[in-house]
Design an enzyme around this catalytic site. Structure first.
Site, PDB file in Angstrom:
ATOM      1  N   ARG A 222       0.827  -1.194   0.000  1.00  0.00           N
ATOM      2  CA  ARG A 222       0.000   0.000   0.000  1.00  0.00           C
ATOM      3  C   ARG A 222       0.866   1.251   0.000  1.00  0.00           C
ATOM      4  NH1 ARG A 222      -3.273  -2.296  -1.861  1.00  0.00           N
ATOM      5  NH2 ARG A 222      -5.281  -3.059  -1.107  1.00  0.00           N
ATOM      6  N   HIS A 270      -0.667   0.197 -10.081  1.00  0.00           N
ATOM      7  CA  HIS A 270      -1.393  -0.742  -9.206  1.00  0.00           C
ATOM      8  C   HIS A 270      -1.912  -1.956  -9.992  1.00  0.00           C
ATOM      9  CE1 HIS A 270      -3.214  -0.720  -4.968  1.00  0.00           C
ATOM     10  NE2 HIS A 270      -3.105  -1.961  -5.398  1.00  0.00           N
TER      11      HIS A 270
END
Lengths: 307, 307
Positions: A222, A270
């Site tokens: 993250r 991502h």
């Protein structure tokens, strides 16, 4: 019965159809419309969207990361349960992404591309994989396959996890004390961590100071785990040689971010562990069926441990 | 006894020292000086350099490729024998290079780098490795480990070899008839071939026409196997999506080559399978000792089959 659904992903309609198929034609409605549904399947849903879903009992994540679920928990009734997506296909995808970015640096493909732009032919040498240590931070359902793929490719692998474990074929250090031991000898540090109070900002100056000068950072966890300013400082100081980053505090990464223009940094949007609608929807449907028939969740997310 | 030695490599002195060590301190002299030596260890030695070595019996290659030895054979006495370098470390290096360039394309790292230059965030999707076929042309001491590494990473692998073989865990097609079958369904075609009369110019329009539209070519064999003009035409026509090239007809690749500026092409400066002086010198020394004591070569090169 019907299911509520929310994601801003480009392939939302593919997911919707896959969930409907996996649940024998059950209606899949937008979360925003509210309704009598007992289950919502979401990615980054705004908390207010749940206001009109009085019978909600279960929220399933469309991906492996669950911090977006945990951030809902304070505003939802306390008896609502949460489930992560565990899909072997995602683990394979994550493992190959990490292998791809590690090999790109290990075998100098980044530098050869720069030489190519200058039409410059120069051999660059590399260590053998057997002499190259990769530290994998996080030994969960994604971290373990990542470590296994790196070991299978011939790299020396060490792991790091919250709690000690001895069931793996590579050494695993644990606790904040073990972090130094895990990363000190590593040419690559790969973070595959859940976002918790302990891992927030973990990829920052104190960790970089423990790393071997010239080591390379890979973050597929993250964005909130990394302090971008500290990374840039470590690159400027030559402490780290580069980084491959797949997750960012703000996504899409804003055009004004200084990360974009650093040639030692590889930015991927991502995509390290894209969930697969076909296999993912089947895994989610199986979890929903278990929950509805027996009240059991195989991949439950616990708010106290934060993953 | 003494050994003669020739290479223009940057790390020639490292090799010289490693050979001396592996041969218990035997003198390693420049080939150009001539002398009474029975063995020469060379890479791309000019034929005339052998004129003053009357007692020569064996020429060893400093690398896995042996076309540079075969080109010597017409000008050397007929009883001189040849040996290739077979070193498991080189096979591992080759396998990881191919894995690196295949994963770079498979996982869109090349396209993400372009997006990064434009500060552009866009997810790109990819097939799973299990749904992606890689055809490995050549099933020798380097081709087999390449195929094994790709299979271990999850790709569907098919091989192609001169002669049929059924001892491998992936299908192997053979002969010129089998070539079409081998490459027709492949997203990647990886050439790990020795340079022979049959493989010269094999990577050219007829093969490209057999390949799936949009397939990607990897050449880690010899530059003479590829017709650069045909590759550029195939890229222009969209038949091939790109190529990773490690070997070129003329090396260093001349600055004026049109290959340098094609962004669909990755150029690496003949580094896919760098020989390792420490392990390589030990393998060569073992071959020399076997030859001197028993007249036996384990890795003999045969001029008739050209490898």
């Amino acid at each position: 019965v019907s299911l509520l659904f929310h994601t801003a992903w480009e392939n939302a309609e593919v997911w919707r159809a896959a969930l409907r198929d996996a649940l024998d034609g059950e209606a899949v409605e937008p979360l925003e419309g509210g309704g009598e549904a007992d289950v919502a399947v979401v990615w980054n849903a705004p908390p207010r969207a749940f206001a009109a879903v009085p019978r909600l009992k279960l929220v399933c994540s469309l991906g492996a990361g669950v911090d977006h679920l945990l951030s809902l928990s304070p505003v939802l009734p306390g008896d609502i349960r949460f489930s992560r997506l565990v899909d072997p296909v995602m683990a394979e995808r994550m493992a190959l992404h990490v292998l791809a970015v590690v090999l790109r640096r290990h075998r100098n493909l980044d530098l050869f591309e720069r030489q190519q732009r200058d039409r410059h032919w120069r051999r660059l040498f590399h260590d053998d994989a057997a002499d190259t240590t990769v530290a994998v931070l996080g030994q969960g359902s994604l971290g373990r396959p990542v470590a296994a793929a790196l070991a299978a490719a011939g790299f020396k692998v060490v792991g790091w996890a919250r709690s000690p474990r001895t069931d793996l074929s590579w050494p695993v250090y644990s606790g904040m004390d073990g972090l130094h031991e895990a990363v000190a000898g590593a040419a690559f540090v790969v973070a595959v961590l859940p976002l918790t109070a302990e891992t927030r900002s973990i990829l920052s100056a104190p960790l970089f100071a423990m790393m071997r000068p010239g080591a390379y950072l890979v973050n597929v966890g993250r964005g909130e785990q990394m302090v971008a300013r500290d990374l840039l400082d470590a690159l400027d100081a030559g402490r780290l040689s580069g980084a491959a980053l797949d997750a960012f505090e703000s996504e899409p990464l804003p055009p004004e971010s200084p990360l974009w223009s650093r040639r030692e940094i590889l930015i991927t949007p991502h995509v390290a562990s894209l969930s697969n609608p076909a296999t993912g929807a089947r895994a989610i449907a199986a979890e929903i069926c278990r929950f509805r028939s027996e009240g059991i969740l195989r991949n439950e997310v616990f708010c106290d441990r934060q993953y």
